[in-house]
Design a protein around this motif. Structure first.
Motif, PDB file in Angstrom:
ATOM      1  N   ALA A 154       2.937   4.855   1.904  1.00  0.00           N
ATOM      2  CA  ALA A 154       4.254   4.436   2.393  1.00  0.00           C
ATOM      3  C   ALA A 154       4.525   2.974   2.051  1.00  0.00           C
ATOM      4  CB  ALA A 154       4.352   4.659   3.903  1.00  0.00           C
ATOM      5  N   ARG A 155       3.507   2.108   2.141  1.00  0.00           N
ATOM      6  CA  ARG A 155       3.729   0.698   1.840  1.00  0.00           C
ATOM      7  C   ARG A 155       4.160   0.498   0.391  1.00  0.00           C
ATOM      8  NH1 ARG A 155      -1.703  -0.005   4.158  1.00  0.00           N
ATOM      9  NH2 ARG A 155      -1.468  -0.192   6.421  1.00  0.00           N
ATOM     10  N   THR A 156       3.601   1.295  -0.509  1.00  0.00           N
ATOM     11  CA  THR A 156       3.915   1.108  -1.929  1.00  0.00           C
ATOM     12  C   THR A 156       5.370   1.427  -2.221  1.00  0.00           C
ATOM     13  OG1 THR A 156       1.627   1.583  -2.560  1.00  0.00           O
ATOM     14  CG2 THR A 156       3.303   1.826  -4.271  1.00  0.00           C
ATOM     15  N   ILE A 157       5.894   2.526  -1.685  1.00  0.00           N
ATOM     16  CA  ILE A 157       7.275   2.883  -2.008  1.00  0.00           C
ATOM     17  C   ILE A 157       8.262   1.965  -1.287  1.00  0.00           C
ATOM     18  CG2 ILE A 157       7.441   4.689  -0.225  1.00  0.00           C
ATOM     19  CD1 ILE A 157       9.180   4.536  -3.704  1.00  0.00           C
ATOM     20  N   VAL A 158       7.980   1.549  -0.040  1.00  0.00           N
ATOM     21  CA  VAL A 158       8.942   0.647   0.608  1.00  0.00           C
ATOM     22  C   VAL A 158       8.940  -0.711  -0.101  1.00  0.00           C
ATOM     23  CG1 VAL A 158       8.787   1.831   2.839  1.00  0.00           C
ATOM     24  CG2 VAL A 158       7.356  -0.177   2.417  1.00  0.00           C
ATOM     25  N   ASN A 159       7.797  -1.121  -0.639  1.00  0.00           N
ATOM     26  CA  ASN A 159       7.763  -2.367  -1.403  1.00  0.00           C
ATOM     27  C   ASN A 159       8.611  -2.259  -2.658  1.00  0.00           C
ATOM     28  OD1 ASN A 159       6.613  -5.086  -1.753  1.00  0.00           O
ATOM     29  ND2 ASN A 159       5.595  -4.198  -3.543  1.00  0.00           N
ATOM     30  N   ARG A 160       8.566  -1.101  -3.325  1.00  0.00           N
ATOM     31  CA  ARG A 160       9.389  -0.905  -4.522  1.00  0.00           C
ATOM     32  C   ARG A 160      10.879  -0.911  -4.166  1.00  0.00           C
ATOM     33  NH1 ARG A 160       5.947  -0.004  -8.490  1.00  0.00           N
ATOM     34  NH2 ARG A 160       4.071   1.266  -8.210  1.00  0.00           N
ATOM     35  N   VAL A 161      11.254  -0.256  -3.082  1.00  0.00           N
ATOM     36  CA  VAL A 161      12.672  -0.218  -2.689  1.00  0.00           C
ATOM     37  C   VAL A 161      13.140  -1.610  -2.270  1.00  0.00           C
ATOM     38  CG1 VAL A 161      14.310   0.738  -1.025  1.00  0.00           C
ATOM     39  CG2 VAL A 161      12.602   2.231  -2.084  1.00  0.00           C
ATOM     40  N   TRP A 162      12.311  -2.338  -1.518  1.00  0.00           N
ATOM     41  CA  TRP A 162      12.672  -3.711  -1.131  1.00  0.00           C
ATOM     42  C   TRP A 162      12.878  -4.566  -2.373  1.00  0.00           C
ATOM     43  CZ3 TRP A 162      13.619  -6.192   3.515  1.00  0.00           C
ATOM     44  CH2 TRP A 162      13.643  -7.576   3.488  1.00  0.00           C
ATOM     45  N   GLN A 163      11.976  -4.457  -3.339  1.00  0.00           N
ATOM     46  CA  GLN A 163      12.106  -5.237  -4.566  1.00  0.00           C
ATOM     47  C   GLN A 163      13.390  -4.892  -5.299  1.00  0.00           C
ATOM     48  OE1 GLN A 163      11.834  -4.203  -7.985  1.00  0.00           O
ATOM     49  NE2 GLN A 163      11.837  -6.292  -8.821  1.00  0.00           N
ATOM     50  N   ARG A 164      13.736  -3.615  -5.334  1.00  0.00           N
ATOM     51  CA  ARG A 164      14.951  -3.174  -6.018  1.00  0.00           C
ATOM     52  C   ARG A 164      16.205  -3.759  -5.368  1.00  0.00           C
ATOM     53  NH1 ARG A 164      16.090   0.200 -10.648  1.00  0.00           N
ATOM     54  NH2 ARG A 164      18.170   1.038 -10.367  1.00  0.00           N
ATOM     55  N   LEU A 165      16.221  -3.804  -4.042  1.00  0.00           N
ATOM     56  CA  LEU A 165      17.412  -4.253  -3.321  1.00  0.00           C
ATOM     57  C   LEU A 165      17.456  -5.771  -3.151  1.00  0.00           C
ATOM     58  CD1 LEU A 165      17.524  -1.536  -0.516  1.00  0.00           C
ATOM     59  CD2 LEU A 165      18.975  -1.651  -2.544  1.00  0.00           C
ATOM     60  N   MET A 166      16.294  -6.389  -2.966  1.00  0.00           N
ATOM     61  CA  MET A 166      16.253  -7.802  -2.611  1.00  0.00           C
ATOM     62  C   MET A 166      15.860  -8.704  -3.775  1.00  0.00           C
ATOM     63  SD  MET A 166      17.172  -7.673   0.586  1.00  0.00           S
ATOM     64  CE  MET A 166      16.682  -9.180   1.397  1.00  0.00           C
ATOM     65  N   GLY A 167      15.427  -8.124  -4.897  1.00  0.00           N
ATOM     66  CA  GLY A 167      15.139  -8.918  -6.080  1.00  0.00           C
ATOM     67  C   GLY A 167      13.702  -9.355  -6.227  1.00  0.00           C
ATOM     68  N   ARG A 168      12.903  -9.212  -5.174  1.00  0.00           N
ATOM     69  CA  ARG A 168      11.481  -9.553  -5.225  1.00  0.00           C
ATOM     70  C   ARG A 168      10.762  -8.753  -4.159  1.00  0.00           C
ATOM     71  NH1 ARG A 168       7.040 -12.576  -3.914  1.00  0.00           N
ATOM     72  NH2 ARG A 168       6.109 -13.846  -5.595  1.00  0.00           N
ATOM     73  N   GLY A 169       9.563  -8.265  -4.486  1.00  0.00           N
ATOM     74  CA  GLY A 169       8.826  -7.442  -3.544  1.00  0.00           C
ATOM     75  C   GLY A 169       8.224  -8.247  -2.405  1.00  0.00           C
ATOM     76  N   LEU A 170       7.893  -7.534  -1.319  1.00  0.00           N
ATOM     77  CA  LEU A 170       7.093  -8.135  -0.262  1.00  0.00           C
ATOM     78  C   LEU A 170       5.685  -8.404  -0.774  1.00  0.00           C
ATOM     79  CD1 LEU A 170       8.505  -5.782   2.416  1.00  0.00           C
ATOM     80  CD2 LEU A 170       8.460  -8.243   2.728  1.00  0.00           C
ATOM     81  N   VAL A 171       5.231  -7.574  -1.703  1.00  0.00           N
ATOM     82  CA  VAL A 171       3.989  -7.792  -2.441  1.00  0.00           C
ATOM     83  C   VAL A 171       4.358  -7.896  -3.912  1.00  0.00           C
ATOM     84  CG1 VAL A 171       1.741  -6.831  -3.091  1.00  0.00           C
ATOM     85  CG2 VAL A 171       2.609  -6.491  -0.768  1.00  0.00           C
ATOM     86  N   GLU A 172       3.842  -8.886  -4.578  1.00  0.00           N
ATOM     87  CA  GLU A 172       4.066  -9.075  -6.013  1.00  0.00           C
ATOM     88  C   GLU A 172       2.743  -9.319  -6.719  1.00  0.00           C
ATOM     89  OE1 GLU A 172       6.559  -9.003  -8.153  1.00  0.00           O
ATOM     90  OE2 GLU A 172       8.216  -8.589  -6.787  1.00  0.00           O
ATOM     91  N   PRO A 173       2.587  -8.794  -7.931  1.00  0.00           N
ATOM     92  CA  PRO A 173       3.442  -7.793  -8.562  1.00  0.00           C
ATOM     93  C   PRO A 173       3.429  -6.489  -7.767  1.00  0.00           C
ATOM     94  CG  PRO A 173       1.925  -8.785 -10.161  1.00  0.00           C
ATOM     95  CD  PRO A 173       1.456  -9.188  -8.806  1.00  0.00           C
ATOM     96  N   VAL A 174       4.453  -5.684  -7.941  1.00  0.00           N
ATOM     97  CA  VAL A 174       4.564  -4.461  -7.153  1.00  0.00           C
ATOM     98  C   VAL A 174       3.487  -3.447  -7.511  1.00  0.00           C
ATOM     99  CG1 VAL A 174       7.023  -4.709  -6.693  1.00  0.00           C
ATOM    100  CG2 VAL A 174       6.278  -3.526  -8.772  1.00  0.00           C
ATOM    101  N   ASP A 175       2.819  -3.620  -8.633  1.00  0.00           N
ATOM    102  CA  ASP A 175       1.733  -2.719  -9.018  1.00  0.00           C
ATOM    103  C   ASP A 175       0.362  -3.261  -8.637  1.00  0.00           C
ATOM    104  OD1 ASP A 175       3.394  -0.797 -10.104  1.00  0.00           O
ATOM    105  OD2 ASP A 175       3.398  -1.716 -12.088  1.00  0.00           O
ATOM    106  N   VAL A 176       0.337  -4.302  -7.829  1.00  0.00           N
ATOM    107  CA  VAL A 176      -0.938  -4.834  -7.341  1.00  0.00           C
ATOM    108  C   VAL A 176      -0.842  -4.915  -5.817  1.00  0.00           C
ATOM    109  CG1 VAL A 176      -2.687  -6.646  -7.588  1.00  0.00           C
ATOM    110  CG2 VAL A 176      -1.129  -6.169  -9.474  1.00  0.00           C
ATOM    111  N   MET A 177      -0.846  -3.748  -5.187  1.00  0.00           N
ATOM    112  CA  MET A 177      -0.651  -3.699  -3.746  1.00  0.00           C
ATOM    113  C   MET A 177      -1.858  -4.207  -2.966  1.00  0.00           C
ATOM    114  SD  MET A 177       2.383  -2.848  -2.847  1.00  0.00           S
ATOM    115  CE  MET A 177       2.178  -2.351  -1.134  1.00  0.00           C
ATOM    116  N   ALA A 178      -2.952  -4.552  -3.655  1.00  0.00           N
ATOM    117  CA  ALA A 178      -4.072  -5.215  -2.985  1.00  0.00           C
ATOM    118  C   ALA A 178      -3.757  -6.671  -2.683  1.00  0.00           C
ATOM    119  CB  ALA A 178      -5.333  -5.113  -3.837  1.00  0.00           C
ATOM    120  N   ASN A 179      -2.724  -7.226  -3.315  1.00  0.00           N
ATOM    121  CA  ASN A 179      -2.331  -8.612  -3.049  1.00  0.00           C
ATOM    122  C   ASN A 179      -1.746  -8.730  -1.639  1.00  0.00           C
ATOM    123  OD1 ASN A 179      -3.124  -9.591  -5.510  1.00  0.00           O
ATOM    124  ND2 ASN A 179      -1.080  -9.626  -6.414  1.00  0.00           N
TER     125      ASN A 179
END
Length: 529
Positions: free
Chosen positions: A291-316
């Motif tokens: 769930a965290r991965t997809i909400v991070n992708r949607v947040w990035q899409r709407l807000m311009g930057r993810g809560l975690v960046e890069p969005v493909d490094v969710m260990a960050n």
């Protein structure tokens, strides 16, 4: 431990608001869902996102950003939700509307247009799922299109957990993603369909870069070659030999899910049953990473930057772990309804605040100040040009496989439903032979050249001249029409004077096309503020 995706589990005890996530022994954030406490209502309103961020802003000694004006908001929300500019009459009606809930009603109205939503978000999912209409594999049967299933899933707002289960444990209509591309000729061991499966499932649904670990133990995180092959073996019809740096090791991969504590896949089961078991593990109720991965992708899409960046490094680490965990549990509470997640984010005061320009190369730890200014995607830009010039195609390319209902009764075809041309590819639309989760925001030299003197854009703008001249015999009316259609507002007195001077007394078609080009080069047109 239950493997049922909807199983009810106890969440971890809430940590203090704004806490930094603890790490597992392997270095990753905790796997299980976590439900943070929501702070009391403060000065900025009742919305839980705003309440969490008000604490964040106070901790960083930041002022809350001013709200975006109505014209900015209505343009932003149209582009973010359906990918189209608001028509001039829509923008005027919104500005004239007085009720306090008009922004919420505008969001609801846009989301009710299911086909427009699907047309727009199709590009997002095509990038993630490597779904395209032409390219490697289609000519020799080594690749299959996902479009009919995907489009129907988007139109019907299929719950995200069901969406993923149908991708991983597929029917004939949804199997294209997991079975990947069968490359022609000699290929590296890390490019086989089985290893593609491991790479793509890990990247798209968990934010894990398994590509490095598909060749050797990863240099960038804790994932090992055996982890990549353990996941790949689940989809393989035959025992899968492990290759290290394209050299056979003589070892056979042992099936294993990435997080064995959630459950196992029976290695003796038939492949279809193994995929069904894997789909249950991916969407497991205790798999908070999903769930965290997809909400991070949607947040990035709407807000311009993810809560975690890069969005493909969710260990960050997330810049606000509480907000990430809140949105993840919110999505689960809403039965994985992504439309409701989008509605929830866009109804927050922070989404509706004035946009900020992100530094291209931040020299210190990221601090969130508000939504970021975004560039239009290739599809948003091309759709806007097509609407402005009445030059949109009347039907999708024959290569695009769509349900019949998606083809009928259309005023025009969206660029997401046609094969890409050189302009779209220049502006960032990928060929989708690899998973693409983000597109570049910086203007490239190629893009600058195509926008300044490219034949496709120039030819499209010329097509728009004749309709404009038929509709508006007087030049001031023509200028006003261009501004209203492109910018959803009337020109200022200075803008009108400059435009009329540019056109001259008896403008040629090329002069009118130059005026159109001048307007679409404005940052006001190309940026989502």
């Amino acid at each position: 431990m239950s493997l049922l995706p909807g199983a009810i589990v106890a969440a971890e005890p809430a940590k203090p608001v704004g806490h930094a996530a603890e790490k597992r022994a392997d270095g990753d954030p905790p796997l299980r869902p976590r439900r943070p406490d929501i702070p009391p209502v403060g000065k900025v309103g009742e919305h839980p996102i705003d309440r969490l961020l008000e604490v964040y802003f106070a901790a960083h000694k930041l002022d809350w950003p001013a709200p975006a004006d109505d014209a900015t908001f209505v343009r932003r929300v149209h582009l973010d939700l359906i990918g189209l500019l608001p028509a001039a009459d829509e923008a005027q009606a919104f500005a004239a509307d007085s009720p306090a809930d008009k922004r919420a009603r505008a969001i609801d109205e846009l989301l009710r247009d299911r086909r427009a939503v699907a047309d727009h978000w199709l590009s997002f999912w095509n990038d993630l799922l490597r779904n395209d209409y032409v390219g490697v594999g289609y000519t020799d049967g080594g690749r299959k299109q996902l479009t009919p299933w995907l489009y129907s899933a988007l139109v019907n707002n299929m719950p995200f957990d069901q969406f993923v289960r149908e991708l991983i444990s597929p029917t004939a209509d949804s199997e294209a993603f997991v079975f990947g591309i069968k490359w022609r000729g000699k290929q590296n061991a890390s490019q086989t369909p089985e290893i593609q499966f491991s790479q793509n499932v890990s990247q798209v649904f968990f934010g894990i870069n398994m590509k490095c670990a598909s060749c050797h133990d990863s240099f960038i995180d804790h994932w090992k070659l055996d982890d990549a092959y353990a996941l790949a073996a689940i989809v393989s019809r035959e025992p899968l030999e492990v290759f290290r740096c394209d050299k056979a090791t003589g070892h056979t991969a042992q099936m294993r899910f990435l997080w064995p504590e959630l459950g196992t896949v029976d290695p003796e089961a038939a492949r279809d049953e193994r995929l069904k078991q894997l789909a249950a593990l991916v969407t497991h109720a205790e798999n908070g990473r999903f769930a965290r991965t997809i909400v991070n992708r949607v947040w990035q899409r709407l807000m311009g930057r993810g809560l975690v960046e890069p969005v493909d490094v969710m260990a960050n680490p997330a810049w606000n772990q509480d907000l990430l965990d809140y949105l993840a549990t919110y999505l689960v509470d809403q039965k994985y309804d992504l439309e409701q997640l989008v509605r929830h984010i866009t109804n927050s005061r922070i989404y509706q605040a004035q946009a900020q320009i992100l530094p291209s190369e931040p020299d210190s730890e990221f601090v969130f100040h508000g939504p970021a200014v975004k560039r239009m995607t290739a599809e948003q830009f091309v759709d806007a040009i097509w609407v402005l010039t009445d030059a949109a195609p009347k039907k999708a390319n024959a290569a695009v496989k769509l349900p019949d209902a998606a083809r009928a009764e259309r005023q025009f075809i969206r660029s997401s439903l046609v094969r890409s041309d050189l302009l779209m590819r220049s502006l960032g639309r990928p060929n989708r032979e690899q998973v693409v989760t983000t597109r570049g925001q910086q203007l490239t030299t190629l893009q600058a050249l195509d926008l300044s003197n490219g034949e496709i854009l120039h030819g499209t703008l010329l097509k728009g001249v004749a309709p404009l001249r038929r509709q508006h015999a007087e030049l001031p009316a023509l200028v006003d029409s261009v501004w209203r259609r492109a910018l959803a507002r009337a020109p200022t007195a200075d803008e009108r004077a400059v435009a009329l001077e540019l056109l001259g007394q008896e403008p040629t078609d090329a002069d009118v096309a130059d005026l159109l080009w001048t307007v679409v080069m404005l940052p006001e047109f190309q940026l989502i503020r």
